[in-house]
Design a protein around this motif. Structure first.
Motif, PDB file in Angstrom:
ATOM      1  N   PRO A   5       1.048  -1.256  -0.413  1.00  0.00           N
ATOM      2  CA  PRO A   5      -0.012  -0.668   0.268  1.00  0.00           C
ATOM      3  C   PRO A   5       0.805   1.435  -0.367  1.00  0.00           C
ATOM      4  N   CYS A   6       0.219   2.383  -0.627  1.00  0.00           N
ATOM      5  CA  CYS A   6       1.023   3.259  -0.928  1.00  0.00           C
ATOM      6  C   CYS A   6       1.426   4.496   0.506  1.00  0.00           C
ATOM      7  N   CYS A   7       0.249   3.799   1.549  1.00  0.00           N
ATOM      8  CA  CYS A   7       0.182   4.982   2.237  1.00  0.00           C
ATOM      9  C   CYS A   7      -0.946   4.383   3.842  1.00  0.00           C
ATOM     10  N   GLU A  20       2.132  25.833   5.522  1.00  0.00           N
ATOM     11  CA  GLU A  20       3.386  24.757   5.994  1.00  0.00           C
ATOM     12  C   GLU A  20       3.471  24.275   4.626  1.00  0.00           C
ATOM     13  N   GLU A  21       2.204  23.260   5.571  1.00  0.00           N
ATOM     14  CA  GLU A  21       2.110  21.913   4.260  1.00  0.00           C
ATOM     15  C   GLU A  21       2.200  22.555   2.791  1.00  0.00           C
ATOM     16  N   ASP A  22       1.446  23.261   2.558  1.00  0.00           N
ATOM     17  CA  ASP A  22       1.841  24.055   0.684  1.00  0.00           C
ATOM     18  C   ASP A  22       3.268  24.260   0.754  1.00  0.00           C
ATOM     19  N   VAL A  40       6.428  11.659  -2.664  1.00  0.00           N
ATOM     20  CA  VAL A  40       6.439  13.266  -2.306  1.00  0.00           C
ATOM     21  C   VAL A  40       6.097  13.356  -0.741  1.00  0.00           C
ATOM     22  N   PRO A  41       5.549  12.628  -0.127  1.00  0.00           N
ATOM     23  CA  PRO A  41       4.819  12.630   1.114  1.00  0.00           C
ATOM     24  C   PRO A  41       5.818  12.229   2.321  1.00  0.00           C
ATOM     25  N   CYS A  49      -1.177  11.100   2.466  1.00  0.00           N
ATOM     26  CA  CYS A  49      -1.714  10.305   1.250  1.00  0.00           C
ATOM     27  C   CYS A  49      -0.803  11.007   0.288  1.00  0.00           C
ATOM     28  N   GLY A  50      -0.008  10.411  -0.793  1.00  0.00           N
ATOM     29  CA  GLY A  50       0.255  10.613  -1.995  1.00  0.00           C
ATOM     30  C   GLY A  50      -0.673  11.049  -3.228  1.00  0.00           C
TER      31      GLY A  50
END
Length: 335
Positions: A5-7, A20-22, A40-41, A49-50
DNA sequence: AATATCCGCAACCGCTCCGAC
DNA sequence: CGTCGGAGCGGTTGCGGATAT
């Protein structure tokens, strides 16, 4: 076996993004570009999640996006394209630089749909409401009358139903008109609309499009689709067998036509051909992909025509229908 | 001023297609 | 060949601000 699983969806943050996340996304993309979003994450230091990262980038953070309001030109283009291809937002967005499919979709759902309904135009079929109602009446002979309700889209129904803010008598009358035991019979004034089998037309488009996938076709079998008359335009491939929606929509070579069966896309060549032989005779289906038109009145609404917009064409047509059949389409819809 | 309702938008959900494993 | 993730898409939801009562 497949990939892991990806995440862990139960442990990733959801909801609104913080500045901040942006900033982390922007910093990562500026350094590494948009590659594998599942990485990316982790690489950007985000607990997301990606897929969520990808959506945030494509719908909001991309530097080429416009964040101002839609212009009248964009608005008209959206209406035209929606009338032709339905809710293929990604295709529509490709014609609008700086806009995402999400932007277009939201703008349609919040503004344009309501605007069309206020103008008496069914936002799904792009036909005047009076014509949709006449279509509803003209199919009253179907064996299963309950199915008739599926011909009226939910927007139109909600527009008909009396609301707290619009308790008009005409709405009430329209609602009663839709009762299955009150579907009118048009008798000798049956409007000579030729019902076009949308599945056939669109199948022709699909079969002539080697690169198109099934997801690019309307979901005609879905519960919200129309089982007889198409909610979408009747589309004629502009140039014979080789046809691609994306390329077509990104060109300026098509012309919009409004006819009593709906909205038709024609190539300029076909338009010229039709003009040369339009002497008051019906245009029947002529070869593969050519759209039938069951009346002598064919409205050519060139999208570049000044002073006569797409919507004007619809309203003009509606006025003519009302003038031709006043006893059927008066304001009260009283049968 | 408080509450209810409406509205716009960002984000999520669920699906399909395609390719990797 | 079957399963799964990546990517893309359209539909839907939920939040927050604006407006109405």
């Amino acid at each position: 076996m497949g990939r892991p699983p990806c995440c862990d969806k139960s442990n990733v943050k959801r909801g609104l993004w913080t500045p901040e996340e942006d900033a982390k996304i922007l910093a990562y993309v500026s350094n590494h570009g948009t590659g594998n979003w599942t990485l990316v994450p982790k690489k950007a230091g985000l607990n997301r999640c990606g897929k969520s990262c990808r959506l945030r980038w494509t719908n909001y953070l991309r530097p080429d996006l416009k964040h101002d309001s839609f212009t009248p030109q964009e608005e008209e283009l959206i209406i035209n394209l929606h009338g032709a291809i339905g809710s293929r937002w990604s295709l529509i967005a490709k014609r609008l630089p700086g806009r995402t499919d999400n932007d277009v979709k939201n703008y349609w759902n919040t503004k344009l749909r309501k605007k069309l309904m206020k103008m008496g135009i069914d936002p799904v079929t792009h036909k005047p409401v009076s014509q949709v109602l006449s279509d509803l009446g003209s199919i009253s002979g179907l064996p299963n009358t309950s199915n008739q309700m599926t011909f009226v889209n939910k927007d139109l129904m909600s527009n008909m139903l009396p609301t707290k803010t619009e308790p008009s008598g005409s709405n009430k009358a329209m609602m009663e008109h839709t009762q299955e035991d009150q579907v009118p019979s048009w008798g000798e004034h049956q409007i000579p609309y030729q019902v076009i089998n949308s599945e056939n037309v669109l199948s022709e488009v699909a079969s002539s499009t080697s690169s198109s996938s099934s997801s690019n076709l309307p979901h005609l079998g879905s519960p919200k689709s129309y089982s007889c008359q198409t909610p979408l335009a009747h589309v004629a491939p502009p140039n014979g067998s080789s046809f691609d929606w994306s390329e077509f929509l990104q060109s300026d070579s098509f012309v919009w036509s409004l006819n009593p069966s709906g909205i038709t896309l024609q190539s300029e060549a076909e338009q010229l051909s039709n003009n040369s032989k339009s002497n008051g005779h019906d245009k029947q289906s002529e070869g593969s992909g050519v759209v039938a038109c069951g009346t002598s009145m064919l409205y050519q609404v060139n999208k570049q025509c000044e002073g006569h917009s797409f919507v004007d064409g619809i309203l003009d047509r509606d006025s003519e229908i009302r003038a031709a059949f006043p006893e059927l389409l008066d304001a009260s819809f009283d049968y």
